[in-house]
Design an enzyme around this catalytic site. Sequence first.
Site, PDB file in Angstrom:
ATOM      1  N   ASP A 246      40.758 -18.440 -17.849  1.00 13.33           N
ATOM      2  CA  ASP A 246      39.720 -17.903 -17.031  1.00 13.33           C
ATOM      3  C   ASP A 246      39.245 -16.404 -17.183  1.00 13.33           C
ATOM      4  OD1 ASP A 246      37.758 -18.158 -14.656  1.00 13.33           O
ATOM      5  OD2 ASP A 246      39.381 -17.778 -13.383  1.00 13.33           O
ATOM      6  N   GLN A 247      40.369 -15.668 -17.537  1.00 11.10           N
ATOM      7  CA  GLN A 247      40.071 -14.361 -17.790  1.00 11.10           C
ATOM      8  C   GLN A 247      39.431 -14.084 -18.914  1.00 11.10           C
ATOM      9  OE1 GLN A 247      41.214 -12.445 -15.260  1.00 11.10           O
ATOM     10  NE2 GLN A 247      41.904 -14.318 -14.273  1.00 11.10           N
TER      11      GLN A 247
ATOM     12  N   GLN B 123      39.400  -5.938 -11.905  1.00  9.64           N
ATOM     13  CA  GLN B 123      38.824  -6.771 -12.781  1.00  9.64           C
ATOM     14  C   GLN B 123      37.493  -7.067 -12.452  1.00  9.64           C
ATOM     15  OE1 GLN B 123      41.309 -10.571 -12.498  1.00  9.64           O
ATOM     16  NE2 GLN B 123      41.734 -10.202 -14.566  1.00  9.64           N
TER      17      GLN B 123
ATOM     18  N   HIS C 191      37.979 -23.096 -10.991  1.00 16.38           N
ATOM     19  CA  HIS C 191      37.804 -21.578 -11.006  1.00 16.38           C
ATOM     20  C   HIS C 191      36.847 -21.483 -12.388  1.00 16.38           C
ATOM     21  CE1 HIS C 191      38.129 -17.597 -10.492  1.00 16.38           C
ATOM     22  NE2 HIS C 191      38.244 -17.667  -9.235  1.00 16.38           N
TER      23      HIS C 191
ATOM     24  N   LEU D 245      44.597 -17.567 -17.970  1.00 19.09           N
ATOM     25  CA  LEU D 245      44.313 -16.518 -19.236  1.00 19.09           C
ATOM     26  C   LEU D 245      42.852 -17.124 -19.526  1.00 19.09           C
ATOM     27  CD1 LEU D 245      44.774 -14.276 -20.956  1.00 19.09           C
ATOM     28  CD2 LEU D 245      45.856 -15.737 -22.739  1.00 19.09           C
TER      29      LEU D 245
END
Length: 316
Positions: free
Chosen positions: A262-263, A77, A284, A260
Amino acid sequence: MVTGTPVRIENVRAGRRKPGLMRQHLTALRAAAHISSAEVEGDEIGSTAFSFSPAEVTSGTHRFAVGTAGSATLVLQTILPALLIADKPSEITIEGGTHNPFAPPFDFLAKSFLPLVNRMGPTVEVELVRSGFYPAGGGEFIARITPAKHLNPLHLNQRGELKSRVAKAVVANLSGDIAKRELKQVKKKLGWSEDELQIRDAKGSHGPGNILTLELEHDHVSEVFTGFGEVGRPAEAVANQAIQQCQRYMKSGAAAGEYLTDQLMLPLAIAGGGSFTSAGLSRHATTHLDLISRFLDIEVKVVAEDRTKQRISFGP
């Protein structure tokens, strides 16, 4: 790497019991430096500050090894955003932990996150060679990345109708009774049928390990919720960890769950546009939004639709 902006980060993991760079963080930093020919200072185990000055991103075939059970998925990532818009395809092999607490497990990348990234223009395919659990590690996966010239905006405001759901209890070098107890708890708490319950043996794993995943496939998005086995932790508690995440998500009506959410933020910010509904913003995630605003000139709006759902949008 995406913007070519030099950066210095201080107080790295300052609030942790063991502050500074751990093995997976150091591997991610060095992987980023390798593919961007960056000048780096402070790249050592335990370092609480480092500087990173990237040059041009280089596609190609690369292999990185964490060397412990530290998360291999976090290494991917770290370098993925730059490789998504690089000039040529890449093949990345990473060794380390593939199923770690406090990091996206391989299944989440493969089933939930990367299919959405692929809808933005690139093509990313991942192959699990071997599962790696804490503390033995030794896992390995391959990511094959065909980049796009630019990322297209993604709008994910509805999850759509539920198409399928499956609970997978995976054990490595452990009794299958653990998996049976976890699935029994899923059946009891969620009412899923026997056809939706699966036991998997992670053959070839270097050590013992256990993970339970709950996979929900909707028309527009798939979500994966996980519970991780640990020494002394009952199988029912492992199942409850995933069950509670799943229940919160289903109740929210949002397209993206907490992780998800956050991603998705960075790909949409790089694309310069897009939106999605979220089941919740973690600390986060709010930190992530703050960092994005420091590197990209893009407006981000977070609007609460109700008590359990927010709409997050990115635009000029």
